[in-house]
Design a protein around this motif. Structure first.
Motif, PDB file in Angstrom:
ATOM      1  N   UNK A   1     -13.663-140.465 -75.978  1.00 40.06           N
ATOM      2  CA  UNK A   1     -13.761-139.213 -76.142  1.00 40.06           C
ATOM      3  C   UNK A   1     -14.514-138.343 -75.153  1.00 40.06           C
ATOM      4  N   UNK A   2     -15.183-139.222 -73.945  1.00 40.22           N
ATOM      5  CA  UNK A   2     -15.790-138.550 -73.039  1.00 40.22           C
ATOM      6  C   UNK A   2     -15.041-138.586 -71.774  1.00 40.22           C
ATOM      7  N   UNK A   3     -13.876-139.161 -71.604  1.00 33.72           N
ATOM      8  CA  UNK A   3     -13.025-139.265 -70.550  1.00 33.72           C
ATOM      9  C   UNK A   3     -12.502-137.740 -70.100  1.00 33.72           C
ATOM     10  N   UNK A   4     -12.475-137.585 -68.943  1.00 31.60           N
ATOM     11  CA  UNK A   4     -12.230-136.197 -68.365  1.00 31.60           C
ATOM     12  C   UNK A   4     -11.642-136.265 -66.879  1.00 31.60           C
ATOM     13  N   UNK A   5     -10.647-135.604 -66.585  1.00 33.80           N
ATOM     14  CA  UNK A   5     -10.129-135.488 -65.153  1.00 33.80           C
ATOM     15  C   UNK A   5     -10.187-134.006 -64.934  1.00 33.80           C
ATOM     16  N   UNK A   6     -10.993-133.304 -65.376  1.00 31.58           N
ATOM     17  CA  UNK A   6     -11.034-131.827 -65.037  1.00 31.58           C
ATOM     18  C   UNK A   6     -11.755-131.767 -63.839  1.00 31.58           C
ATOM     19  N   UNK A   7     -10.654-131.281 -62.738  1.00 34.81           N
ATOM     20  CA  UNK A   7     -11.038-130.999 -61.513  1.00 34.81           C
ATOM     21  C   UNK A   7     -10.206-130.116 -60.876  1.00 34.81           C
ATOM     22  N   UNK A   8     -10.302-128.786 -60.917  1.00 34.28           N
ATOM     23  CA  UNK A   8      -9.312-127.746 -60.655  1.00 34.28           C
ATOM     24  C   UNK A   8      -9.123-127.641 -59.327  1.00 34.28           C
ATOM     25  N   UNK A   9     -10.153-127.733 -58.264  1.00 35.62           N
ATOM     26  CA  UNK A   9      -9.753-127.727 -56.799  1.00 35.62           C
ATOM     27  C   UNK A   9      -8.742-128.782 -56.365  1.00 35.62           C
ATOM     28  N   UNK A  10      -8.829-129.935 -57.018  1.00 38.03           N
ATOM     29  CA  UNK A  10      -7.968-131.172 -56.842  1.00 38.03           C
ATOM     30  C   UNK A  10      -6.512-130.588 -57.395  1.00 38.03           C
ATOM     31  N   UNK A  11      -6.389-130.319 -58.477  1.00 36.17           N
ATOM     32  CA  UNK A  11      -5.155-129.720 -58.873  1.00 36.17           C
ATOM     33  C   UNK A  11      -4.445-128.552 -57.976  1.00 36.17           C
ATOM     34  N   UNK A  12      -5.357-127.626 -57.670  1.00 36.76           N
ATOM     35  CA  UNK A  12      -4.845-126.541 -56.783  1.00 36.76           C
ATOM     36  C   UNK A  12      -4.504-127.306 -55.233  1.00 36.76           C
ATOM     37  N   UNK A  13      -5.260-128.185 -54.681  1.00 35.74           N
ATOM     38  CA  UNK A  13      -4.813-128.631 -53.514  1.00 35.74           C
ATOM     39  C   UNK A  13      -3.435-129.610 -53.728  1.00 35.74           C
ATOM     40  N   UNK A  14      -3.411-130.229 -54.692  1.00 32.86           N
ATOM     41  CA  UNK A  14      -2.282-131.033 -54.934  1.00 32.86           C
ATOM     42  C   UNK A  14      -0.893-129.993 -54.973  1.00 32.86           C
ATOM     43  N   UNK A  15      -1.141-128.885 -55.600  1.00 33.60           N
ATOM     44  CA  UNK A  15      -0.102-127.906 -56.069  1.00 33.60           C
ATOM     45  C   UNK A  15       0.318-127.345 -54.606  1.00 33.60           C
ATOM     46  N   UNK A  16      -0.607-126.916 -53.924  1.00 32.39           N
ATOM     47  CA  UNK A  16      -0.495-126.373 -52.641  1.00 32.39           C
ATOM     48  C   UNK A  16       0.246-127.160 -51.493  1.00 32.39           C
ATOM     49  N   UNK A  17      -0.217-128.598 -51.623  1.00 36.96           N
ATOM     50  CA  UNK A  17       0.417-129.439 -50.747  1.00 36.96           C
ATOM     51  C   UNK A  17       1.999-129.650 -50.988  1.00 36.96           C
ATOM     52  N   UNK A  18       2.529-129.265 -52.118  1.00 35.78           N
ATOM     53  CA  UNK A  18       3.849-129.543 -52.390  1.00 35.78           C
ATOM     54  C   UNK A  18       4.837-128.543 -51.380  1.00 35.78           C
ATOM     55  N   UNK A  19       4.265-127.277 -51.038  1.00 32.26           N
ATOM     56  CA  UNK A  19       4.745-126.349 -50.193  1.00 32.26           C
ATOM     57  C   UNK A  19       4.417-126.399 -49.024  1.00 32.26           C
ATOM     58  N   UNK A  20       3.340-127.282 -48.405  1.00 25.98           N
ATOM     59  CA  UNK A  20       2.898-127.301 -47.305  1.00 25.98           C
ATOM     60  C   UNK A  20       3.857-127.287 -46.034  1.00 25.98           C
ATOM     61  N   UNK A  21       4.083-126.592 -44.880  1.00 19.51           N
ATOM     62  CA  UNK A  21       4.885-126.458 -44.133  1.00 19.51           C
ATOM     63  C   UNK A  21       5.044-127.669 -43.309  1.00 19.51           C
TER      64      UNK A  21
END
Length: 219
Positions: free
Chosen positions: A193-213
């Motif tokens: 019940x206390x597990x959490x992977x809430x890390x918005x900056x991490x998710x955004x970094x991984x999203x941005x990496x997908x289109x990194x030149x």
């Protein structure tokens, strides 16, 4: 002990070295630019993401494999795959899980559990947990080794991308390594019940990496 070292070794042929988990993008944009910045980024992910979700999930997966509660294995495996916020993170855990499943088939010399073979997609923690259960590695040691392996891969990525020298890499590993024992102990007791992977900056970094030149890593 040798089995534990084998499982945590960077020579384990599952392709972990190919992934930075968003760190390469953080370096490319200047958010991580030196040793202190690397420690802040990796340390925050270790404490607030990996150790609050991935680590306790790994412990529960190993316990489920050992007790042959395959329904729980299937659910936790699906939960972890669903928790991967980006296409690259999802592809990473599935590729590494697939590679470790293939490796276990070759090195174990005995049939793997039918429930494991029946999984259409295997997350890396699921395969790691089975290996630890098969090799009778205690969960406390297994999760400690898993966290160390994750930190080591992050530091290796930082050495190539920041870039950092070898001495800086060892200082980072010393600093991160000091945090692991209490975090591993926490993972052993943390209720679901206390597990959490809430890390918005991490998710955004991984999203941005997908289109990194230009990039070195697959995530």
């Amino acid at each position: 002990m040798p089995r534990l070292l084998q499982l945590a070794s960077p020579t384990l042929p599952v392709g972990a070295y190919a992934y930075s988990q968003g760190l390469e993008w953080a370096v490319d944009t200047g958010r991580v630019a030196d040793e202190a910045g690397t420690l802040a980024w990796v340390g925050a992910l270790l404490e607030h993401c990996v150790c609050l979700y991935e680590a306790p999930l790994l412990v529960c997966l190993q316990q489920a494999w050992a007790a042959r509660v395959h329904e729980r294995v299937e659910r936790l495996n699906a939960d972890f795959i669903a928790s991967r916020e980006t296409a690259e993170l999802r592809a990473e855990t599935l590729q590494m899980g697939y590679s470790l499943r293939c490796l276990l088939r070759e090195v174990e010399g005995v049939p793997l559990p039918a429930a494991f073979e029946a999984l259409p997609e295997v997350a890396f923690p699921t395969a790691w947990a089975l290996a630890a259960a098969l090799w009778a590695i205690p969960p406390a040691e297994s999760v400690t080794a898993y966290l160390w392996s994750w930190c080591e891969n992050q530091v290796m990525a930082a050495l190539k991308t920041v870039p950092l020298g070898q001495a800086a890499g060892q200082r980072l590993l010393l600093a991160l390594g000091e945090r692991i024992p209490p975090l591993a102990e926490q993972a052993l007791e943390l209720p679901e019940a206390l597990w959490s992977n809430f890390a918005p900056a991490f998710a955004l970094a991984c999203c941005a990496h997908e289109t990194q030149y230009s990039r070195l890593f697959r995530s």
